[in-house]
Design a protein around this motif. Sequence first.
Motif, PDB file in Angstrom:
ATOM      1  N   UNK B  91       3.491  15.063  -9.344  1.00 31.31           N
ATOM      2  CA  UNK B  91       2.292  14.609 -10.015  1.00 31.31           C
ATOM      3  C   UNK B  91       1.723  13.335  -8.950  1.00 31.31           C
ATOM      4  N   UNK B  92       0.779  13.927  -8.060  1.00 31.49           N
ATOM      5  CA  UNK B  92       0.419  13.284  -6.892  1.00 31.49           C
ATOM      6  C   UNK B  92      -0.202  11.875  -7.111  1.00 31.49           C
ATOM      7  N   UNK B  93      -1.033  12.047  -8.407  1.00 31.27           N
ATOM      8  CA  UNK B  93      -1.830  10.592  -8.479  1.00 31.27           C
ATOM      9  C   UNK B  93      -0.753   9.528  -9.068  1.00 31.27           C
ATOM     10  N   UNK B  94       0.255   9.949  -9.912  1.00 33.42           N
ATOM     11  CA  UNK B  94       0.992   8.961 -10.611  1.00 33.42           C
ATOM     12  C   UNK B  94       2.235   8.412  -9.644  1.00 33.42           C
ATOM     13  N   UNK B  95       2.409   7.129  -9.785  1.00 34.97           N
ATOM     14  CA  UNK B  95       3.185   6.467  -8.942  1.00 34.97           C
ATOM     15  C   UNK B  95       4.777   7.301  -8.899  1.00 34.97           C
ATOM     16  N   UNK B 140       9.645   2.898  -2.396  1.00 35.00           N
ATOM     17  CA  UNK B 140       8.155   3.421  -2.617  1.00 35.00           C
ATOM     18  C   UNK B 140       7.982   3.511  -3.932  1.00 35.00           C
ATOM     19  N   UNK B 141       8.531   2.960  -4.826  1.00 34.52           N
ATOM     20  CA  UNK B 141       8.570   3.254  -6.338  1.00 34.52           C
ATOM     21  C   UNK B 141       6.900   2.984  -6.792  1.00 34.52           C
ATOM     22  N   UNK B 142       6.232   1.878  -6.118  1.00 37.18           N
ATOM     23  CA  UNK B 142       4.801   1.936  -6.764  1.00 37.18           C
ATOM     24  C   UNK B 142       3.654   2.743  -6.217  1.00 37.18           C
ATOM     25  N   UNK B 144       1.489   5.809  -4.952  1.00 40.35           N
ATOM     26  CA  UNK B 144       1.201   7.382  -5.475  1.00 40.35           C
ATOM     27  C   UNK B 144       1.948   8.339  -4.708  1.00 40.35           C
TER      28      UNK B 144
END
Lengths: 427, 252
Positions: B91-95, B140-142, B144
């Motif tokens: 889901x590319x736009x979600x974090x 990298x959690x936050x 996108x």
Amino acid sequence: MTDTAQTSQARAQGGVTLSAALPWIIAGLFLLVMPFIFQSNSAITIMNQMAITIIFALSYNMLLGQGGMLSFGHAVYMGVGGFLCVHIMNWEIFGSLPLPILPIFGGIFGLILALIVGSFSTRKAGTVFAMISLGVGELIAACSVIIVVFFGGEEGISGDRTYGLPFFGIEFLTQIEVYYLIAFWLLVSALLMYLFSRTPIGRMANAVRDNPERAEFLGYSARWVRFYSFIAAGFFAGIAGGLFAINYEILTEENLNLHTSGSILLVTFLGGVGFFFGPIIGAIVFTLLQTVLSLETELWALYVGALFVATVMFFPGGLSGVLMMHGTPIKLGKWRMLVKPYIKVLVPAVLCILGLAGFIELMFHARHAAIGESEMTLFWTTFDHSNPMPWIVFAVLALGGFWLARKGSPELTGAWHEANTPDEVSE
Amino acid sequence: MTTALEITNLRKSFGQTEIIRGVNLEIKDDERHAVIGPNGAGKSTLFNLITGRFPQTAGVIQLHGKDLSGKAPYEINRMGLSRSFQITNIFPKMTVFENVRCSLLWSLGYKYSFWNMVSKSRALNEGAEAILEQINLTARRDLPAGLLSYAEQRALEIGITIAGGADVILLDEPTAGMSHSETDYIVELIRKVTVGKTLVMVEHDMGVVFGLADKISVLVYGEIIATGAPEEVRANPRVQEAYLGEAMEAGH
Ligand SMILES: Nc1ncnc2c1ncn2[C@@H]1O[C@H](COP(=O)(O)OP(=O)(O)O)[C@@H](O)[C@H]1O
Ligand SMILES: [Mg+2]
């Protein structure tokens, strides 16, 4: 979209944190004091209209922004909710019903209609969904002249909100009483819609929007995820309809038609679909343009259209996207370096727009005013359109402003880049 | 040992061309099974059939003895089968965090709930953090997900595949397009996250295949020409001829 991550850890532990509740408390206080700042009746009328539009736009964004569903027929859910509420106002039982709970019935009716339509329209997103929404929207709008008992034909149906059971002695005779009723519902609906976006189904709505196929391989049916978002959006649209019924006491075909559905798309997009508060900004700006600007000029729709086209072309994130773009410069503490270039570009740009608008208004007046009537008032000055002077002034403003704005833009681009680059590469 | 996945006489045609031509395959519980074969042999198509992405033309696919025909991908996933994709599918736009958290929702029983707050669930957030830790993306959690590097996106792809706790995991070319060090990292990751699970994996890198797999099947032109332990398959003359010889030379 990404704002949950930072605070989620803090919130995972216990109850509601202050930082999470603060925006809502401020919003509540803000709604409370607004009528003391803007006391005139017309201001309160505008605020009522604004609040209803905000709920409607937020509901629309549950589809467009959060669920990736482009609807061309969202007005019908607000409309039928509103029609039902006006009918209830005309029923006997309304006398034993406090007015503030009326919008719930609108919501339920909006939800029921969304349940029926959503059962077949949410199977696919994209063009199929958009076309079905358009078709259903047109169909129901057409019903307004066919099912006259419910929609009242061409003149619509009207009611009287004051027949309701007095609510702690309040009979909602004045605009200000209606304002507080609407403000209450605005706060509650916005909060509920916000919380909805934080539930499992709300999160999955984003996932399905981004990549429906992948969502299916995580155990979720994309279709049912869309369906639940759709009926929730229908519910809140119905609430907005109920408030519309209370505020205006009349609903007509206009509340159902494509024009209204189109405007809410415009409002939402203008504010920006990427952030929860985007549609709120859109609704505020749009309502102001619609009410204040339309008093000033007949051509207001032209300017709104131009603004919309400019937003789509240059700022697809909408006004909220433009605002949030400044997050990085502020975080890096470099926003100050943007101030000067902004002034250098924005001031001439505004002058250019004013000049252009003035020119258009002059032209419109010169061509359409009654014969012999050559006086017009614009920007609080009265002048004669047969006099070449105003033409020259506006032309100079437009061209000069354009030239200056262009000249300043490389500096702004440079400063923008600079302000978004961290001083040292930390990774 | 019981059978996790059983495929009998599976066939698939796209129009006139038959791509899967009578595949039989039995994969036991806790087995690490690699499917190898030349490009265009039908390996991804086989995965697409197993996971319900396409309907089969003929044949039977059983997961833990239950027939999968006619089931949608989400139903098959709920039965305990999860897959990754050859072309990164996230889901590319979600974090990054949101990606993982969403993939935990169903298995933690949230279903279509609109009365729970995701941020309030300990199991959900701690579970997602644990997966991030496992796939080494905590830092990298936050971000996108679309902004991650290719190797990181591949790791996330594996992360969201295993997050839901499925006991049968299908990985389609998890190391494709990776450098040596990235490949080593992903192989370690796969080993770590599939302990006690059934793994079916399409892979081109023979080093990875022989390092990870207990069993290998060779798919050529939609048919399985050999199945067995790595040494058996390596020694099989048909395999040598059809595929492995050149792949071994190319790979090493
Ligand atoms: N959806 C589809 N429609 C038509 N042909 C397809 C489709 N998917 C795969 N194929 C064909 O099936 C063959 C096998 O493809 P694939 O399973 O991707 O091979 P592999 O993964 O083994 O490299 C290829 O010739 C491909 O063109
Ligand atoms: Mg493939």
